[in-house]
Enzyme design. Sequence first.
Site, PDB file in Angstrom:
ATOM      1  N   TYR A 163      30.929  38.585  36.348  1.00  0.00           N
ATOM      2  CA  TYR A 163      32.109  38.191  35.591  1.00  0.00           C
ATOM      3  C   TYR A 163      32.103  37.023  34.600  1.00  0.00           C
ATOM      4  O   TYR A 163      32.347  35.765  35.285  1.00  0.00           O
ATOM      5  CB  TYR A 163      33.544  38.450  36.330  1.00  0.00           C
ATOM      6  CG  TYR A 163      33.833  39.575  37.131  1.00  0.00           C
ATOM      7  CD1 TYR A 163      33.609  40.719  36.563  1.00  0.00           C
ATOM      8  CD2 TYR A 163      34.962  39.499  37.995  1.00  0.00           C
ATOM      9  CE1 TYR A 163      33.709  42.046  37.179  1.00  0.00           C
ATOM     10  CE2 TYR A 163      35.107  40.843  38.597  1.00  0.00           C
ATOM     11  CZ  TYR A 163      34.726  42.073  38.203  1.00  0.00           C
ATOM     12  OH  TYR A 163      34.956  43.095  38.980  1.00  0.00           O
ATOM     13  N   LYS A 206      28.279  45.228  38.683  1.00  0.00           N
ATOM     14  CA  LYS A 206      29.497  45.663  38.544  1.00  0.00           C
ATOM     15  C   LYS A 206      30.201  44.815  37.515  1.00  0.00           C
ATOM     16  O   LYS A 206      30.322  43.650  37.328  1.00  0.00           O
ATOM     17  CB  LYS A 206      30.384  45.265  39.847  1.00  0.00           C
ATOM     18  CG  LYS A 206      31.834  45.774  39.816  1.00  0.00           C
ATOM     19  CD  LYS A 206      32.860  45.784  41.017  1.00  0.00           C
ATOM     20  CE  LYS A 206      34.049  46.003  40.469  1.00  0.00           C
ATOM     21  NZ  LYS A 206      34.816  45.900  42.130  1.00  0.00           N
TER      22      LYS A 206
END
Length: 258
Positions: free
Chosen positions: A140, A170
């Site tokens: 992220y 992810k």
Amino acid sequence: MIEKLMTNGKTIFLAYDQGLEHGPIDFNLVNIAPDFIIKLAERAKINGIILQHGLAEKYYNKKKFKTKLIVKLNGKTRLRHGDPFSYQLCSVERALRLGAVALGYTVYPGSQYEPIMFKEFGTIVDKAHTIGLPVVAWVYPRGSGIDEMATETIAYAARIGLELGADFVKIQYNGDYEGFKWACKAAGKVKVLISGGPKISDYEFLKRVREVLDAGATGIAVGRNVWQHEHPDKMLEALKLVVYNNKTPEEAVKRLYT
Ligand code: FBP
């Protein structure tokens, strides 16, 4: 082990680390109970559940449960401000003792603490791969001046997963289908998963999942859009139709009303 985390070549992980990341604000009186979530995953026979070590120790019975455990090794709260830094809280050895068959770790590229997280992550990958455990990287990009939802940033996140040795990366999806194809290519041999984000409508969510799979993703590692649903079992069944059985969101959404 990576193949054992897939069904028909695709992956559904149920994420339940939000109690640390966001606090109990995400939960109602039902989904606040970790055993409710673990039983939900067990009934649905999905590929894995993501827990912090504290929950895993108290609620995950490695002798009894069939759902595979992914222990999230680092974490932080939303109470601390400034550039994000998520420190390792659980060792690889402890995760193994708890029954983990894969490990998770979040890196925040762009944060002033990026080098520390990259270094920790490298050590984890080294240990995990020595004993044959796959590693899931939450990548992220965050910090001042970073547009985390820009297509270029998302593709960069995917590439960082590959460069750092993750087995699954992810990342987020911003709705740019062509851009997500590029992100999946940027991830190379790393399997791409998306997070779900805050709860959205059933159809919108299933459509997003269909889109990322069509763009080249391997699957999803989602939480709120499942366990905040009025009928979480049905939502998981609908997701299985899309992810494992290649169905359309239109076909899958019907599962929620039958
Ligand atoms: P959701 O599907 O509920 O968004 O969960 C995915 C996840 O990556 C969790 O594993 C994690 O706790 C959370 O999102 C972090 O979200 P953020 O940092 O964007 O608030």
